[in-house]
Motif scaffolding. Structure first.
Motif, PDB file in Angstrom:
ATOM      1  N   ARG A  25       1.339   8.721   7.995  1.00  0.00           N
ATOM      2  CA  ARG A  25       1.089  10.145   8.278  1.00  0.00           C
ATOM      3  C   ARG A  25       0.881  10.913   6.977  1.00  0.00           C
ATOM      4  O   ARG A  25       0.036  11.805   6.902  1.00  0.00           O
ATOM      5  N   GLN A  26       1.669  10.565   5.945  1.00  0.00           N
ATOM      6  CA  GLN A  26       1.481  11.197   4.644  1.00  0.00           C
ATOM      7  C   GLN A  26       0.117  10.858   4.058  1.00  0.00           C
ATOM      8  O   GLN A  26      -0.564  11.722   3.483  1.00  0.00           O
ATOM      9  N   VAL A  27      -0.274   9.598   4.186  1.00  0.00           N
ATOM     10  CA  VAL A  27      -1.586   9.179   3.685  1.00  0.00           C
ATOM     11  C   VAL A  27      -2.695   9.985   4.345  1.00  0.00           C
ATOM     12  O   VAL A  27      -3.616  10.491   3.684  1.00  0.00           O
ATOM     13  N   ALA A  28      -2.631  10.110   5.674  1.00  0.00           N
ATOM     14  CA  ALA A  28      -3.659  10.865   6.401  1.00  0.00           C
ATOM     15  C   ALA A  28      -3.658  12.331   5.986  1.00  0.00           C
ATOM     16  O   ALA A  28      -4.729  12.944   5.827  1.00  0.00           O
ATOM     17  N   THR A  49     -16.595  15.475   5.868  1.00  0.00           N
ATOM     18  CA  THR A  49     -15.764  15.453   7.073  1.00  0.00           C
ATOM     19  C   THR A  49     -14.801  14.275   7.015  1.00  0.00           C
ATOM     20  O   THR A  49     -15.225  13.136   6.787  1.00  0.00           O
ATOM     21  N   PHE A  50     -13.504  14.556   7.207  1.00  0.00           N
ATOM     22  CA  PHE A  50     -12.539  13.462   7.290  1.00  0.00           C
ATOM     23  C   PHE A  50     -12.731  12.763   8.628  1.00  0.00           C
ATOM     24  O   PHE A  50     -12.585  13.354   9.685  1.00  0.00           O
ATOM     25  N   LYS A  51     -13.031  11.472   8.562  1.00  0.00           N
ATOM     26  CA  LYS A  51     -13.368  10.751   9.783  1.00  0.00           C
ATOM     27  C   LYS A  51     -12.241   9.863  10.266  1.00  0.00           C
ATOM     28  O   LYS A  51     -11.999   9.774  11.471  1.00  0.00           O
ATOM     29  N   ALA A  52     -11.570   9.164   9.350  1.00  0.00           N
ATOM     30  CA  ALA A  52     -10.566   8.229   9.846  1.00  0.00           C
ATOM     31  C   ALA A  52      -9.686   7.710   8.718  1.00  0.00           C
ATOM     32  O   ALA A  52     -10.118   7.593   7.569  1.00  0.00           O
ATOM     33  N   LEU A  53      -8.428   7.399   9.101  1.00  0.00           N
ATOM     34  CA  LEU A  53      -7.558   6.552   8.296  1.00  0.00           C
ATOM     35  C   LEU A  53      -7.663   5.163   8.904  1.00  0.00           C
ATOM     36  O   LEU A  53      -7.359   4.958  10.078  1.00  0.00           O
ATOM     37  N   LEU A  54      -8.078   4.191   8.119  1.00  0.00           N
ATOM     38  CA  LEU A  54      -8.417   2.868   8.645  1.00  0.00           C
ATOM     39  C   LEU A  54      -7.407   1.835   8.176  1.00  0.00           C
ATOM     40  O   LEU A  54      -7.132   1.701   6.972  1.00  0.00           O
ATOM     41  N   THR A  55      -6.879   1.071   9.139  1.00  0.00           N
ATOM     42  CA  THR A  55      -5.811   0.124   8.820  1.00  0.00           C
ATOM     43  C   THR A  55      -6.029  -1.262   9.405  1.00  0.00           C
ATOM     44  O   THR A  55      -5.213  -2.151   9.166  1.00  0.00           O
ATOM     45  N   THR A  56      -7.107  -1.471  10.175  1.00  0.00           N
ATOM     46  CA  THR A  56      -7.362  -2.788  10.771  1.00  0.00           C
ATOM     47  C   THR A  56      -8.845  -3.114  10.693  1.00  0.00           C
ATOM     48  O   THR A  56      -9.693  -2.206  10.621  1.00  0.00           O
TER      49      THR A  56
END
Length: 502
Positions: A25-28, A49-56
């Motif tokens: 959540r902090q990263v995002a 535009t912030f689109k996504a925090l990607l983790t997979t």
């Protein structure tokens, strides 16, 4: 500017689930704050535009495919806030067909020396997270731009801004259409080229219409519209008395206005972003379009003389890159030289078609003989270009690849030209006249160019990188031995480059 869209840049942040939901959540949140700063920067031409925090891997692939299919996405900015194992990115990056910039930054500018602990260290790992990302980009032979520094640094904004303008120029080329009124000037080599290869490699289409198709549109122009445009000329320019209403040559001015209205309609109706013509193919037209072409360029259309479709396309891309910046951009030609021992200079001009966006003062509207083409005297805008830093760029077709050549120049104040009835610019080449001209000729640069006070070398380097084409830069540090060696090396590299990608 005609047919100019305003696409956006997607910001993607990489991480992984190793850190747990709280740190993610902090990263995002940190990524969104960076995007807000970029979106508010006056140095960036496109919305971020912030689109996504990607983790997979599945998340990454889905976003890359979505970027490919979104016509309003001009490119991506990637940042690894923490450590994002880069094997996760392989499938998505393999599918991506949009340009991307790798921003090597971190959320905090300064380290909290007195309080720093392992929680802070685990959260703020861009120092090696971005290195992991950079490895896979290099391993996959992916073209990208790397920008390093804190996201608040004005220099970082400048470099991202240059890339955004290049990405916008590339976005504008995709699906663009350019029309040739008539064919190429007979027996000329450099203005020819492979239009099929260009569409496959560069994304724009070039097709020819017989000049008769244009003539029919020009002839149908309403007389009231011609009168209104002539009145606009009177307000905007210093119109020669013989061209004004009641003057002996006012009819030629009216025909020039008719040409402009007809050409503008043809381009608008066809969805074209640029055009070419040639003085050898004017059947049915009274004049070679002069002021009409100049004003259409000022409206944002690309143009190339004598059928030079590559310069028309390049000029359009340069105008898109320069949109909103001070300084103009024009079709140009190295016409003749001043070879005084006190200093060598180039006089740049063309028969008629220099864009008034580079005029130092109010242009004059004049009519003079052309001397070639066999048609009546054409109307044109006459002016001097200002002093200042500028560049010339040429896009050439080498048969098996395209090459973009850039020469950085310094425009100087023009001397008096009492008998030269065309728009013109005078400049000094970098690093010097003899080196620059020899380098240009070794590189195969054309005599037609895009000339700009607004577009930078960095923008054009970024643009060529996105396009996957060779760049040759002739600037203050150029030496002929090194340039010739680079050209030889490039022959080998671009011959084998497709094999290098596996």
């Amino acid at each position: 500017m005609k047919n100019l869209s305003s696409p956006e840049i997607w910001f993607l942040c990489g991480s992984q689930h190793l850190y747990g939901p709280g740190p993610l959540r902090q990263v995002a949140d940190h990524a969104q704050k960076i995007v807000e700063a970029l979106a508010g920067s006056k140095k960036l031409a496109l919305k971020t535009t912030f689109k996504a925090l990607l983790t997979t891997p599945d998340e990454i692939t889905a976003v890359m495919l979505a970027a490919n299919s979104d016509a309003n996405c001009a490119g991506l900015i990637l940042w690894m806030h923490t450590f994002s194992p880069s094997k996760m990115w392989i499938r998505g990056l393999s599918a991506l067909n949009k340009p991307f910039l790798h921003l090597h930054t971190q959320f905090n500018r300064d380290l909290p020396w007195s309080t720093i602990d392992m929680d802070f260290m685990n959260l703020n790992q861009a120092a090696h997270g971005d290195r992991e990302a950079g490895f896979i980009h290099t391993r996959m032979r992916l073209a990208r731009k790397v920008v390093v520094g804190h996201w608040s640094d004005p220099e970082v904004h400048d470099r991202i801004g240059a890339w955004m303008r290049a990405a916008r120029g590339w976005h504008d080329w995709q699906g663009a259409k350019f029309v040739r009124f008539g064919d190429n000037m007979r027996q000329v080599a450099v203005t020819e080229g492979d239009k099929v290869s260009a569409e496959m490699k560069l994304g724009f289409a070039v097709n020819t219409h017989g000049v008769g198709d244009l003539v029919s549109v020009v002839n149908a122009v309403n007389e009231g519209d011609v009168t209104a445009l002539c009145a606009e000329y009177q307000k905007s320019y210093a119109v020669s008395p013989n061209l004004k209403k009641g003057g002996g040559r006012h009819d030629e001015l009216r025909y020039s206005a008719r040409l402009e209205i007809g050409m503008a309609k043809f381009l608008k109706d066809g969805g074209y972003k640029g055009f070419t013509d040639t003085f050898e193919d004017l059947h049915g037209l009274r004049q070679l379009p002069g002021m009409a072409t100049q004003r259409l360029m000022a409206a944002g259309y690309g143009f190339g003389g004598e059928g030079d479709w590559k310069t028309a396309a390049l000029l359009r891309a340069m105008k898109v890159m320069a949109h909103g910046l001070d300084g103009g951009t024009s079709f140009m030609e190295d016409y003749t030289y001043h070879l005084s021992p006190k200093g060598h200079q180039v006089l740049g001009a063309h028969m008629l078609e220099i864009c008034p966006s580079i005029a130092a003062s109010k242009p004059a509207v004049e009519i003079h003989p052309l001397g070639i083409g066999g048609k009546e005297d054409p109307v044109r805008l006459v002016f001097d270009a200002p002093a200042g830093a500028a560049l010339n760029a040429s896009l050439i077709d080498l048969g098996h690849r395209f090459r973009l050549i850039v020469n950085e120049v310094t425009a100087v104040k023009a001397p008096k030209f009492p008998h030269l009835p065309v728009a013109r610019a005078v400049w000094e080449c970098q690093p010097d006249f003899k080196t620059a001209c020899a380098a240009w000729i070794y590189a195969g640069g054309a005599h037609h160019t895009g000339f700009s006070y607004a577009v930078t070398t960095e923008m054009l380097e970024d643009f060529a990188n996105i396009a996957g084409i060779e760049t040759v830069i002739i600037g203050s540090g150029t030496t002929l031995p090194l340039l010739k060696q680079d050209l030889r090396n490039n022959e080998v590299f671009y011959h084998f480059t497709q094999g290098f990608r596996s």
